[in-house]
Design a protein around this motif. Structure first.
Motif, PDB file in Angstrom:
ATOM      1  N   VAL A   1       0.850  -1.066  -0.028  1.00  7.95           N
ATOM      2  CA  VAL A   1      -0.049   0.125   0.134  1.00  7.95           C
ATOM      3  C   VAL A   1       0.827   1.134  -0.016  1.00  7.95           C
ATOM      4  CG1 VAL A   1      -1.795   0.957   1.201  1.00  7.95           C
ATOM      5  CG2 VAL A   1      -1.867  -1.207   1.453  1.00  7.95           C
ATOM      6  N   TYR A   2       0.858   2.002  -1.081  1.00  7.97           N
ATOM      7  CA  TYR A   2       1.572   3.205  -1.197  1.00  7.97           C
ATOM      8  C   TYR A   2       1.115   4.463  -1.062  1.00  7.97           C
ATOM      9  CZ  TYR A   2       4.922   6.165  -3.823  1.00  7.97           C
ATOM     10  OH  TYR A   2       5.634   7.333  -4.242  1.00  7.97           O
TER      11      TYR A   2
ATOM     12  N   HIS B   1       7.453  -4.749   6.116  1.00  9.63           N
ATOM     13  CA  HIS B   1       8.403  -3.600   6.031  1.00  9.63           C
ATOM     14  C   HIS B   1       7.537  -2.202   5.943  1.00  9.63           C
ATOM     15  CE1 HIS B   1      11.470  -6.739   4.844  1.00  9.63           C
ATOM     16  NE2 HIS B   1      10.259  -7.301   4.296  1.00  9.63           N
ATOM     17  N   LEU B   2       8.373  -1.102   6.035  1.00  6.80           N
ATOM     18  CA  LEU B   2       7.924   0.279   6.037  1.00  6.80           C
ATOM     19  C   LEU B   2       8.647   1.263   5.438  1.00  6.80           C
ATOM     20  CD1 LEU B   2       5.228   1.440   7.232  1.00  6.80           C
ATOM     21  CD2 LEU B   2       6.472   1.964   9.119  1.00  6.80           C
ATOM     22  N   PRO B   3       9.109   0.915   4.237  1.00  8.80           N
ATOM     23  CA  PRO B   3      10.119   2.024   3.576  1.00  8.80           C
ATOM     24  C   PRO B   3       9.440   3.231   3.362  1.00  8.80           C
ATOM     25  CG  PRO B   3       9.365   0.214   2.013  1.00  8.80           C
ATOM     26  CD  PRO B   3       8.703  -0.160   3.157  1.00  8.80           C
ATOM     27  N   SER B   4      10.198   4.403   3.659  1.00  8.95           N
ATOM     28  CA  SER B   4       9.585   5.394   3.595  1.00  8.95           C
ATOM     29  C   SER B   4      10.471   6.540   2.661  1.00  8.95           C
ATOM     30  CB  SER B   4       9.197   6.037   5.064  1.00  8.95           C
ATOM     31  OG  SER B   4      10.470   6.274   5.703  1.00  8.95           O
ATOM     32  N   GLY B   5       9.857   7.750   2.263  1.00 14.97           N
ATOM     33  CA  GLY B   5      10.390   8.575   1.648  1.00 14.97           C
ATOM     34  C   GLY B   5      10.167  10.088   2.430  1.00 14.97           C
ATOM     35  N   ILE B   6      10.386  11.185   1.627  1.00 10.32           N
ATOM     36  CA  ILE B   6       9.847  12.531   2.349  1.00 10.32           C
ATOM     37  C   ILE B   6       8.536  12.577   2.505  1.00 10.32           C
ATOM     38  CG2 ILE B   6      10.387  14.996   2.334  1.00 10.32           C
ATOM     39  CD1 ILE B   6      12.895  14.236   0.328  1.00 10.32           C
ATOM     40  N   ASP B   7       8.014  12.146   1.482  1.00 10.56           N
ATOM     41  CA  ASP B   7       6.459  12.385   1.256  1.00 10.56           C
ATOM     42  C   ASP B   7       5.809  11.203   1.076  1.00 10.56           C
ATOM     43  OD1 ASP B   7       6.749  15.166   1.491  1.00 10.56           O
ATOM     44  OD2 ASP B   7       6.969  15.816  -0.484  1.00 10.56           O
TER      45      ASP B   7
ATOM     46  N   ILE C   1      12.084  -0.423  -2.894  1.00  9.32           N
ATOM     47  CA  ILE C   1      13.500  -0.670  -2.477  1.00  9.32           C
ATOM     48  C   ILE C   1      13.603  -0.451  -0.933  1.00  9.32           C
ATOM     49  CG2 ILE C   1      15.937   0.108  -2.798  1.00  9.32           C
ATOM     50  CD1 ILE C   1      15.262   1.402  -5.515  1.00  9.32           C
ATOM     51  N   ASP C   2      14.020  -1.444  -0.398  1.00  5.30           N
ATOM     52  CA  ASP C   2      14.377  -1.159   1.116  1.00  5.30           C
ATOM     53  C   ASP C   2      15.813  -1.850   1.480  1.00  5.30           C
ATOM     54  OD1 ASP C   2      14.193  -0.938   3.834  1.00  5.30           O
ATOM     55  OD2 ASP C   2      12.515  -2.485   4.001  1.00  5.30           O
ATOM     56  N   GLN C   3      16.658  -0.870   1.609  1.00  4.07           N
ATOM     57  CA  GLN C   3      17.839  -1.562   2.130  1.00  4.07           C
ATOM     58  C   GLN C   3      17.792  -1.442   3.497  1.00  4.07           C
ATOM     59  OE1 GLN C   3      21.589   0.523   1.317  1.00  4.07           O
ATOM     60  NE2 GLN C   3      22.821  -1.289   2.218  1.00  4.07           N
TER      61      GLN C   3
END
Ligand code: ASP
Length: 439
Positions: free
Chosen positions: A301-302, A331-337, A408-410
């Motif tokens: 879910v993006y 997992h919970l990858p996140s960016g600025i927005d 992508i999730d490092q």
């Protein structure tokens, strides 16, 4: 000399010929003092494991049907093994008792455990080792949970001064003396517990493969063997479905710093896979990566919202929706927005629309999109964090194979890079990563 605990899997004990290989392996090294057998496994692809035959007997009994035919198969498996080995062991009294107890309505755990119990008697007789019943060593609490502390003290007191023993895998007992089993494949767990209990130098897990492979052989042709892997790397790969061992077998030995050595009973000269707390040498690992594994059962879910970074409580509100639905996130990858929720599809099922609607209501994002049928692939390696350009190689390989990366999730462990892709691209992606790093 050191002490080794050796667990042998079902296929290593499927018939007398396999048992002779086990005898040779144990006799080849006097450190191999503790042996944990599984129940006899399959002799061929069409064969049935003794454990499955035992469960079947109990099922038939519960349905009021005769267990004659199925129990005869079990008896014959053991009788043939014993007579082919040419020993004088007579298992008839024990077989009669098992049968009588099944007919009297014994519990599923008791019935299933008899495969290991009987095989323990056979292996002890063959090796001239002492047989010690796992019911006297491995302890569970009244709710059926494994009791690590009580087991540890029991092992320390009971095994003091005992030289060479066989302990059947897979089961123990609760405070009322009833038999309790681990989940399927649980003899691995018994081996690990025993290794910790006796302070072994090594836990050897003998099976029918020569160790762990760097990728799934059903996808990559003849993938290279992993010769050394750390517990943390194994955990990352196992989470993605690459397993050689029961998951719960790792914790007891990892806590005690005991390495696990996966070996092949049918090819004992091969090096196998050594699982260690930290690598034996400080040198760089032989390859840039240790392994690749992945799974196809995810939903992503993006969520996007301008200035999400400055909004206090955004993540809490979003995760609160999951909590209400009792759904864990992977997992919970996140960016600025942006933030992506990576969920197991099995938890989401038909609730996806409701979840998205609630996130809309509570978080008021600019957009929310859900992607079903997503796969995650983890490229794992302890050497990755010290090697520049790893991500570039990985993404370059996927681009070259025409695979679109959706996430992508490092991982913060820096042991792996996880990519989210469409399930349809799974095999192509694994092959592309493998050939970029290995072949
Ligand atoms: N015999 C049990 C099973 O088939 C346990 C084991 O083999 O480890 O699951």
């Amino acid at each position: 000399m050191g002490t080794k605990v050796c667990k042998f899997g079902g296929s290593s004990l499927a018939d007398a010929q396999q048992l002779q290989k086990v005898r040779e392996i144990v006799e080849a090294d006097s450190a191999r003092r503790f042996v944990v057998p599984s129940a006899p496994g399959r002799r061929s692809a069409s064969d049935t494991k003794v454990t499955d035959l035992l469960y079947r007997c109990r099922e038939l009994q519960g349905q009021g049907e005769s267990i004659d035919k199925t129990f005869a198969e079990i008896s014959e498996r053991y009788q043939t093994i014993v007579s082919d080995l040419g020993t004088s062991l007579d298992l008839r009294p024990q077989l009669d008792e098992v049968r009588a107890r099944i007919e009297a309505g014994a519990s599923a755990d008791y019935v299933a455990s008899r495969g290991e119990f009987l095989n323990g008697l056979v292996v002890a007789d063959l090796l001239h080792f002492e047989f010690v019943d796992a019911a006297d060593l491995v302890r569970f609490d009244a709710d059926g949970r494994f009791d690590a502390e009580l087991t540890q003290t029991t092992l320390e007191t009971q095994l003091e001064g005992r030289e060479r023993i066989v302990v059947p895998g897979f089961y123990g007992s609760n405070p009322s003396g009833e038999i309790v089993t681990f989940s399927r494949g649980g003899s691995d767990v018994t081996g690990a517990i025993l290794a910790r209990g006796v302070g072994a130098d090594l836990y050897e897990n003998w099976t029918d493969v020569s160790g762990m492979r760097m990728a799934d052989p059903r996808i990559v042709e003849n993938p290279a063997l992993i010769e050394q892997i750390t517990y943390r790397e194994l955990r990352e790969l196992a989470y993605m479905g690459a397993t050689v061992l029961h998951e719960d077998a790792i914790f007891p030995v990892r806590a005690a710093g005991i390495p696990i050595h996966i070996r092949n009973t049918n090819a004992p000269d091969e090096p196998g896979t050594l699982i260690l707390r930290s690598p034996t040498s400080t040198d760089r690992p032989p390859r840039a990566i240790t392994g690749i594994a992945g799974r196809k059962d995810f939903t992503i879910v993006y969520v996007e919202k301008t200035l999400m970074n400055a909004e206090v409580g955004f993540a809490r509100r979003m995760l609160g929706v999951l909590e209400r639905h009792q759904i864990p996130f992977e997992h919970l990858p996140s960016g600025i927005d942006t933030m992506s929720l990576v969920l197991h599809s099995s938890f989401v099922d038909d609730r996806l629309d409701a979840i998205c609607a609630e996130i809309e209501r509570e978080c008021q994002p600019d957009s929310i999109e859900a992607f079903r049928d997503m796969a995650l692939i983890a490229t794992v390696g302890r050497g990755m964090m010290h090697t520049p350009g790893m991500a570039a190689r990985l993404f370059g390989a996927l681009a070259g194979a025409g695979v679109n990366i959706r996430m992508i999730d490092q991982g913060s462990s820096e042991l792996n890079i996880i990519v989210g892709i469409e399930s349809g691209d799974f095999d192509a992606a694994v092959r592309a990563i493998y050939s970029a790093f290995v072949s």
